[in-house]
Design a protein around this motif. Structure first.
Motif, PDB file in Angstrom:
ATOM      1  N   GLU A 190      68.050  -8.932  21.204  1.00  8.05           N
ATOM      2  CA  GLU A 190      68.030  -7.273  20.690  1.00  8.05           C
ATOM      3  C   GLU A 190      67.336  -6.442  21.854  1.00  8.05           C
ATOM      4  OE1 GLU A 190      66.401  -7.685  16.859  1.00  8.05           O
ATOM      5  OE2 GLU A 190      68.276  -8.024  15.984  1.00  8.05           O
ATOM      6  N   GLU A 191      66.283  -7.295  22.386  1.00 10.81           N
ATOM      7  CA  GLU A 191      65.412  -6.625  23.369  1.00 10.81           C
ATOM      8  C   GLU A 191      66.377  -6.328  24.604  1.00 10.81           C
ATOM      9  OE1 GLU A 191      60.840  -7.082  23.423  1.00 10.81           O
ATOM     10  OE2 GLU A 191      61.997  -8.675  24.473  1.00 10.81           O
ATOM     11  N   LEU A 192      67.065  -7.266  25.148  1.00 11.77           N
ATOM     12  CA  LEU A 192      68.153  -7.237  26.079  1.00 11.77           C
ATOM     13  C   LEU A 192      69.113  -5.933  25.941  1.00 11.77           C
ATOM     14  CD1 LEU A 192      68.739 -10.566  27.001  1.00 11.77           C
ATOM     15  CD2 LEU A 192      67.542  -9.008  28.248  1.00 11.77           C
TER      16      LEU A 192
ATOM     17  N   LEU B 120      51.452  -5.612  18.194  1.00 14.99           N
ATOM     18  CA  LEU B 120      50.896  -6.617  17.440  1.00 14.99           C
ATOM     19  C   LEU B 120      50.957  -7.916  17.820  1.00 14.99           C
ATOM     20  CD1 LEU B 120      49.431  -5.091  14.973  1.00 14.99           C
ATOM     21  CD2 LEU B 120      50.190  -6.889  13.664  1.00 14.99           C
ATOM     22  N   SER B 121      52.225  -8.150  18.266  1.00 19.58           N
ATOM     23  CA  SER B 121      52.590  -9.510  18.696  1.00 19.58           C
ATOM     24  C   SER B 121      51.968  -9.696  19.985  1.00 19.58           C
ATOM     25  CB  SER B 121      54.237  -9.777  19.063  1.00 19.58           C
ATOM     26  OG  SER B 121      54.767  -9.506  20.084  1.00 19.58           O
ATOM     27  N   ASN B 122      52.078  -8.730  20.811  1.00 15.21           N
ATOM     28  CA  ASN B 122      50.862  -9.011  22.209  1.00 15.21           C
ATOM     29  C   ASN B 122      49.551  -9.378  21.848  1.00 15.21           C
ATOM     30  OD1 ASN B 122      53.085  -9.129  23.828  1.00 15.21           O
ATOM     31  ND2 ASN B 122      53.014  -6.738  24.442  1.00 15.21           N
ATOM     32  N   ALA B 123      49.280  -8.148  20.865  1.00 11.03           N
ATOM     33  CA  ALA B 123      47.632  -8.531  20.430  1.00 11.03           C
ATOM     34  C   ALA B 123      47.238  -9.726  20.137  1.00 11.03           C
ATOM     35  CB  ALA B 123      47.308  -7.424  19.543  1.00 11.03           C
ATOM     36  N   VAL B 124      48.186 -10.776  19.182  1.00  8.40           N
ATOM     37  CA  VAL B 124      47.846 -11.574  18.781  1.00  8.40           C
ATOM     38  C   VAL B 124      48.054 -12.817  19.773  1.00  8.40           C
ATOM     39  CG1 VAL B 124      48.455 -13.347  16.741  1.00  8.40           C
ATOM     40  CG2 VAL B 124      48.553 -11.040  16.171  1.00  8.40           C
ATOM     41  N   LYS B 125      49.232 -12.414  20.437  1.00  4.87           N
ATOM     42  CA  LYS B 125      49.305 -13.501  21.808  1.00  4.87           C
ATOM     43  C   LYS B 125      48.193 -13.714  22.733  1.00  4.87           C
ATOM     44  CE  LYS B 125      52.961 -12.372  24.142  1.00  4.87           C
ATOM     45  NZ  LYS B 125      54.317 -12.411  24.476  1.00  4.87           N
ATOM     46  N   PHE B 126      47.664 -12.626  23.194  1.00  3.94           N
ATOM     47  CA  PHE B 126      46.649 -12.242  24.155  1.00  3.94           C
ATOM     48  C   PHE B 126      45.245 -12.553  23.736  1.00  3.94           C
ATOM     49  CE2 PHE B 126      50.725 -10.639  26.080  1.00  3.94           C
ATOM     50  CZ  PHE B 126      50.842 -11.411  27.205  1.00  3.94           C
ATOM     51  N   THR B 127      45.174 -12.703  22.637  1.00  2.00           N
ATOM     52  CA  THR B 127      43.532 -12.869  21.838  1.00  2.00           C
ATOM     53  C   THR B 127      43.426 -14.241  21.546  1.00  2.00           C
ATOM     54  OG1 THR B 127      43.738 -10.678  21.121  1.00  2.00           O
ATOM     55  CG2 THR B 127      41.919 -11.975  20.222  1.00  2.00           C
ATOM     56  N   GLY B 128      42.524 -14.561  21.797  1.00  2.00           N
ATOM     57  CA  GLY B 128      42.053 -16.135  21.941  1.00  2.00           C
ATOM     58  C   GLY B 128      41.616 -16.400  20.414  1.00  2.00           C
ATOM     59  N   ASP B 129      41.492 -17.715  20.068  1.00  2.00           N
ATOM     60  CA  ASP B 129      41.079 -17.940  18.856  1.00  2.00           C
ATOM     61  C   ASP B 129      39.842 -17.370  18.276  1.00  2.00           C
ATOM     62  OD1 ASP B 129      43.213 -19.659  18.918  1.00  2.00           O
ATOM     63  OD2 ASP B 129      42.074 -21.579  18.894  1.00  2.00           O
ATOM     64  N   GLY B 130      39.834 -16.921  17.106  1.00  2.00           N
ATOM     65  CA  GLY B 130      38.630 -16.402  16.632  1.00  2.00           C
ATOM     66  C   GLY B 130      38.188 -14.894  17.042  1.00  2.00           C
TER      67      GLY B 130
ATOM     68  N   LYS C  74      59.748  -3.149  33.881  1.00  2.00           N
ATOM     69  CA  LYS C  74      60.574  -4.085  33.140  1.00  2.00           C
ATOM     70  C   LYS C  74      60.299  -5.436  33.888  1.00  2.00           C
ATOM     71  CE  LYS C  74      63.782  -1.486  34.470  1.00  2.00           C
ATOM     72  NZ  LYS C  74      65.331  -1.185  34.794  1.00  2.00           N
ATOM     73  N   PHE C  75      60.646  -6.524  32.951  1.00  2.00           N
ATOM     74  CA  PHE C  75      60.065  -7.814  33.346  1.00  2.00           C
ATOM     75  C   PHE C  75      58.751  -8.216  33.782  1.00  2.00           C
ATOM     76  CE2 PHE C  75      64.582  -6.680  34.871  1.00  2.00           C
ATOM     77  CZ  PHE C  75      65.156  -7.061  33.829  1.00  2.00           C
ATOM     78  N   TYR C  76      57.749  -7.204  33.857  1.00  2.00           N
ATOM     79  CA  TYR C  76      56.336  -7.444  34.501  1.00  2.00           C
ATOM     80  C   TYR C  76      55.540  -8.216  33.393  1.00  2.00           C
ATOM     81  CZ  TYR C  76      52.101  -7.178  37.085  1.00  2.00           C
ATOM     82  OH  TYR C  76      51.276  -7.702  37.468  1.00  2.00           O
ATOM     83  N   GLN C  77      55.035  -9.472  34.053  1.00  2.00           N
ATOM     84  CA  GLN C  77      54.044 -10.012  32.938  1.00  2.00           C
ATOM     85  C   GLN C  77      52.842 -10.117  33.927  1.00  2.00           C
ATOM     86  OE1 GLN C  77      57.069 -13.119  31.877  1.00  2.00           O
ATOM     87  NE2 GLN C  77      56.068 -12.511  29.735  1.00  2.00           N
ATOM     88  N   VAL C  78      51.512 -10.265  33.362  1.00  2.00           N
ATOM     89  CA  VAL C  78      50.568 -10.288  34.101  1.00  2.00           C
ATOM     90  C   VAL C  78      50.477 -11.954  34.612  1.00  2.00           C
ATOM     91  CG1 VAL C  78      48.061 -10.113  34.367  1.00  2.00           C
ATOM     92  CG2 VAL C  78      49.338  -8.529  33.281  1.00  2.00           C
ATOM     93  N   GLU C  79      50.551 -12.544  33.535  1.00  2.00           N
ATOM     94  CA  GLU C  79      50.709 -14.105  33.932  1.00  2.00           C
ATOM     95  C   GLU C  79      52.170 -14.363  34.119  1.00  2.00           C
ATOM     96  OE1 GLU C  79      48.390 -16.431  34.560  1.00  2.00           O
ATOM     97  OE2 GLU C  79      46.813 -15.420  34.039  1.00  2.00           O
ATOM     98  N   SER C  80      52.608 -14.840  35.254  1.00  2.00           N
ATOM     99  CA  SER C  80      54.064 -14.989  35.369  1.00  2.00           C
ATOM    100  C   SER C  80      54.422 -16.050  34.136  1.00  2.00           C
ATOM    101  CB  SER C  80      54.365 -15.420  36.430  1.00  2.00           C
ATOM    102  OG  SER C  80      54.873 -16.618  36.540  1.00  2.00           O
TER     103      SER C  80
ATOM    104  N   GLY D 228      57.343 -14.874  26.399  1.00  2.00           N
ATOM    105  CA  GLY D 228      57.568 -13.671  26.405  1.00  2.00           C
ATOM    106  C   GLY D 228      58.676 -13.156  27.608  1.00  2.00           C
ATOM    107  N   THR D 229      58.935 -12.075  27.557  1.00  2.00           N
ATOM    108  CA  THR D 229      60.129 -11.547  28.305  1.00  2.00           C
ATOM    109  C   THR D 229      59.672 -10.535  29.783  1.00  2.00           C
ATOM    110  OG1 THR D 229      60.858  -9.634  26.855  1.00  2.00           O
ATOM    111  CG2 THR D 229      62.085 -11.750  26.725  1.00  2.00           C
ATOM    112  N   GLY D 230      58.488  -9.768  29.057  1.00  2.00           N
ATOM    113  CA  GLY D 230      58.189  -8.798  29.819  1.00  2.00           C
ATOM    114  C   GLY D 230      58.851  -7.587  29.743  1.00  2.00           C
TER     115      GLY D 230
END
Ligand code: ADP
Length: 776
Positions: free
Chosen positions: A465-467, A535-545, A581-587, A595-597
């Protein structure tokens, strides 16, 4: 009978003979007139009154010899009757060859008393003869002569030269020191339009009627082998060219040899060529300038001035080019190579601006040394390449962009294939485990396996869908709805979506948003998509707790929503790049975070299309806040009477079972629909093609037709058109099902009257939600 001979003209270049013979004749009672060459003889004749009764003439003399003089005199009306006695030193062997060139009698040179005797005898014969036509066939005294080799050689050569001169196409003239014509070959006579006897003795400037000729002859160089200058004159519509060399005799100028040519045709060709060259130079798009000594302009075409942006349209001839350039604010050294600078004709780029033309101009300049007869000249050639340079710059930039895009595409493709393969292999792995009964008999384990497969399949769908979103946005086919959206409701739904994941990481998710926050003017689906990404990013890039907080507030005509996390944060130099487009801080190679960036790039584009904004604040190690700003809906204050969409609709009780006709040629899709629609709420009729569907429509009059767009023979769109235009089916709604997610496809669906459009693959929730919107 001939006339009595009393007065005699004696002509010989050998003065001794003239004097000796003269004194003998005088002693014998004759009146003697003396001349020492052929020309003097002519002068004497002109002066003599009365004319001489006979002429004694030496044969070989410089300038005008006896033979030529005889020929001339014998043709002349005034002098033609005067008997001519040739005094010759000719060899016996050549007697026959030379005696008959028109003289009246011939006497061999010998001792003076012998000669005198022969002269007297000849005079007596002349007086006796019947008329001028009678000529003496013998040479008196020839028996005393003996062969002389040199004379014979010279006579031979003379004969050859005479033939050559007669055959020449060019005119050849000989003049004396006073420019009088002594000789003219036939070509010269033809060019001058007169017979040689009429030319003879007249001066060449007079015959040509051009005073400049005298000056030219005076300046002509002496001796053959020197470079001859030429003189061109116009005469009777023709162009004649003279080329003269002067003759010297014992350091005294004694005449000239003049070559006379008709160069009318050549002149015309040269003029045409000159005119052509001039036209080319004048209209050439390149600037040309010829410089003489000290940088003075000898010639310049209009393009030269205009390319250099000089204020005057022309460079003045004779002007100092360097000074003119300096005046115009140009650096002359760039254009005029000074001593030591290359003059090799190589084009070199020069950039400048002038006082009168402040825009940047790019030229190529080449300088070439041109040797000419008047000395070396410098040819400057300037070409305006400003546009070309700009085009090259643009091309380079486009190329760089293309290369960058191509690199991004390659990166993207390898990433996409990776992203697609990973979940697909999980889905296929679990499905084959189930199919091969390797999971075990416990239904709980099978369900767990299916749940994993389902989750991965969803991820796949999300990626696709993103594509598609991206493709739609980039090709300008994004269709947005403008409707009041209760963003808070979407926030709650999204939080729900990520509840499991957040719990797994012990992340606290809290929502602080006033319930009466006004609605935003936006598109339901797109708001949902944006919040899901945040939200998906927030949960994905936040550590446990960690913590994730979602908030919202009204700000004038705007509404602001934010998602704050206590995650890893984003380095300041990357904060803006994450929207690329396609940019991710951590490749994604490192696979730390899947993720897709693409998400944020899509979010930014969609937000802009909705008239809103998205921004981020972040600190590495502390967390990030993503803020979405959207315009308020005008009817924001109105309470939501009935939700237009959403799972809530699904729960609304339906008064009777909805009759649904599903038309699809894919049996699996039909059975899936059958599984999805609970029997207590839906009555399902199935059809495998549009014709079967049409029959069912008429027989059962369904509330809803779910028609696959791509059906064999008659398409679902066609079926839809028939249903929607049939007067008896006014209440029947049509939902098109299609794998074609392109906007134009969707648009053509709506054009044939479809009420809704569902893109495959769709979730049970999607289908139920759409059906829920249809009022039974
Ligand atoms: P994806 O999440 O699929 O990689 P996005 O476009 O949504 O793509 O995000 C692009 C990049 O921005 C992410 O890969 C990540 O490096 C960074 N990013 C986005 N959201 C956050 C966040 N909340 N915290 C830290 N980094 C983030």
């Amino acid at each position: 009978m001939g006339a009595v001979i009393r007065k005699i003209l004696v002509v010989d270049n050998n003065a001794t003979i003239v004097e000796l013979l003269g004194s003998h004749l005088a002693a014998a009672g004759f009146e003697v007139v003396k001349a020492y060459d052929g020309l003097q003889a002519l002068d004497r004749l002109v002066e003599s009154q009365p004319l001489p009764d006979a002429i004694i003439l030496d044969l070989i003399m410089p300038r005008l010899d006896g033979q030529r003089l005889t020929r001339f005199l014998k043709q002349d009306e005034l002098y033609g009757h005067i008997p001519i006695v040739i005094l010759t030193g000719i060899a016996r062997e050549d007697e026959g060859q030379f005696k008959n060139f028109g003289a009246d009698a011939y006497i061999a040179k010998g001792r003076v008393d012998d000669t005198m005797a022969h002269v007297l005898e000849t005079f007596a014969w002349l007086e006796r003869r019947s008329g001028p036509a009678e000529r003496r066939e013998t040479i008196l005294g020839i028996e005393k002569l003996f062969p002389r080799e040199m004379t014979r050689e010279l006579l031979h050569m003379k004969g050859h030269l005479d033939t050559m001169l007669a055959m020449m196409a060019e005119g050849m003239l000989e003049t004396d020191a006073d420019d009088r014509i002594l000789f003219a070959n036939p070509a010269a006579c033809a060019l001058l339009g007169a017979e040689d006897r009429h030319l003879f003795g007249r001066t060449l400037p007079d015959v040509l009627d051009t005073p400049a000729v005298a000056g030219y002859l005076a300046e002509a160089p002496c001796g053959a082998g020197r470079p001859y200058g030429t003189l061109r004159i116009e005469r009777g519509g023709r162009t004649l060219q003279l080329c003269a060399t002067r003759l010297e005799e014992r350091d005294n100028l004694c005449g000239a040899i003049v070559l006379l040519q008709d160069v009318t045709a050549a002149e015309r060709r040269e003029r045409t060529l000159r005119d052509l060259m001039e036209a080319i130079v004048q209209s050439a798009p390149v600037g040309l300038c010829l410089l003489g000594p000290a940088g003075k302009v000898l010639a310049a075409n209009p393009a030269f001035a205009s390319i250099l942006r000089l204020p005057d349209s022309r460079v003045a001839l004779g002007a100092d080019l360097a000074a003119s350039l300096t005046e115009a604010g140009l650096e002359p050294t760039d254009l005029i190579p000074l001593s030591g600078a290359p003059r090799d004709g190589e084009a070199r780029p020069v950039e400048f601006t002038t006082t009168s033309y402040p825009e940047r101009v790019v030229l190529t300049v080449s300088a070439t040394d041109v040797p000419t007869a008047e000395g070396p000249r410098l040819l400057l050639l300037v070409e305006d390449v400003t546009e070309k340079a700009a085009m090259e710059r643009d091309l380079r930039r486009v190329n760089e962009e293309l290369a960058k895009a191509s690199r991004a595409k390659s990166t993207f493709l390898s990433m996409v294939s990776h992203e697609l393969r990973t979940p697909l292999s999980v889905v296929r792995g679990y499905l084959s485990l189930i199919l091969e009964n390797k999971i075990g008999p416990e239904p709980e384990r099978v369900r767990d396996a299916l749940r994993v497969a389902d989750k991965r399949a969803r991820h796949l769908q999300h990626l696709i869908e993103e594509l598609l979103d991206l493709s739609r946005i980039e090709t300008g086919r994004l269709v947005l709805r403008r409707e009041p959206v209760d963003v808070r409701k979407h926030v709650l739904e999204t939080v729900e979506m990520f509840r499991d994941e957040a719990e797994r990481k012990a992340i606290t998710v809290s929502v602080t948003m006033a319930e009466d926050l006004p609605a935003a003017m936006a598109d339901h689906d797109k708001v949902h998509q944006i919040l899901t990404n945040f939200l998906s990013n927030a949960v994905k890039f936040t550590g446990d707790g960690g913590r994730v907080e979602i908030g919202g507030r009204s700000a004038g005509p705007w509404l602001e929503y934010w998602v704050t996390d206590t995650g890893i944060g984003i380095p300041p130099d990357k904060v803006e790049r994450i929207f690329e487009k396609f940019y991710q801080v951590e490749s994604s190679d490192k696979r730390l975070y899947p993720g897709t960036g693409l998400g944020l790039a899509i979010v930014r584009m969609i937000t802009a299309a909705l008239g809103g904004k998205v921004r981020v604040q972040s600190e590495v190690g502390k967390g990030s806040t993503f803020t979405l700003t959207l315009p308020r809906a005008e009817a924001a204050a109105e309470p939501e009477a009935e939700p237009a969409a959403g799972p809530a609709a699904e729960a609304a009780p339906l008064p009777r079972r909805l009759r649904v006709l599903a038309v699809d040629d894919d049996a699996d899709t039909l059975s899936m629909i059958r599984l999805l629609l609970p029997e207590d709420r839906f009555e399902l009729i199935e059809a495998r093609d549009a014709f079967e569907g049409l029959r069912a429509v008429h027989a059962a009059v369904p509330d809803v037709v779910l028609a696959d767009a791509l059906l064999p023979i008659m398409s679902g769109l066609e079926l839809c058109r028939i249903v929607k235009t049939h007067p008896a089916l006014g209440a029947t709604r049509v939902i098109i099902l299609s794998a074609a997610a392109q906007e134009d496809e969707i648009r053509s669906g709506f054009q044939v009257g479809a009420d809704d459009y569902l893109v495959k693959p769709f979730s049970p929730q999607d289908l139920l939600e759409r059906l829920g919107r249809i009022k039974a």
